[in-house]
Scaffold this active site. Structure first.
Site, PDB file in Angstrom:
ATOM      1  N   CYS A   1     -41.739  36.230  10.146  1.00 63.27           N
ATOM      2  CA  CYS A   1     -42.747  35.508  10.923  1.00 63.27           C
ATOM      3  C   CYS A   1     -43.980  36.394  11.120  1.00 63.27           C
ATOM      4  O   CYS A   1     -43.870  37.515  11.630  1.00 63.27           O
ATOM      5  CB  CYS A   1     -42.156  35.109  12.271  1.00 63.27           C
ATOM      6  N   SER A   2     -45.144  35.891  10.753  1.00 64.30           N
ATOM      7  CA  SER A   2     -46.368  36.693  10.869  1.00 64.30           C
ATOM      8  C   SER A   2     -46.678  37.035  12.326  1.00 64.30           C
ATOM      9  O   SER A   2     -47.085  38.163  12.624  1.00 64.30           O
ATOM     10  CB  SER A   2     -47.550  35.980  10.225  1.00 64.30           C
TER      11      SER A   2
END
Length: 115
Positions: free
Chosen positions: A11-12
């Protein structure tokens, strides 16, 4: 200071939040919650620490599994928590905990409030 991040490395926002903590010279305990799922009690505590009025606020409501399980129409908080225990992908991320306070890293700067 004892800081924990419930993290998903894919997940960024989770990666950005972890980088922000490291920029602040904080080396948190990293819990990859998809590999080490949370239990019912841990999720209940996080909901309280986050100051959420409903468990649903901690859920990723756009996930396919949310729709498949028809959780939109579920009102029993225990059932919602059980769904997150069984399907940790439903848990919004990242979550940073410092002592008894927690913040959701969306945006990552939100976690600065608990440091």
């Amino acid at each position: 200071m004892s800081v924990t991040i419930f993290h998903n490395p894919r997940c960024s926002k989770s990666r950005e939040t972890l980088a922000l903590l490291e920029q602040k010279s904080i080396q948190p305990e990293i819990i990859e919650y998809l590999k080490t799922p949370l239990n019912h009690a841990q999720i209940s505590i996080l909901v309280k620490q986050l100051g959420f009025s409903s468990v649903r606020e901690l859920m990723r409501t756009n996930e396919d599994i949310y729709k498949e399980l028809d959780l939109k129409n579920e009102h029993d908080e225990n059932v919602l928590i059980a769904a997150m225990v069984t399907n940790p992908k439903l848990i919004e991320r990242p979550i940073v905990v410092n002592d008894h306070k927690a913040a959701l890293g969306r945006p990552p700067e939100n976690v600065l409030s608990v440091l």
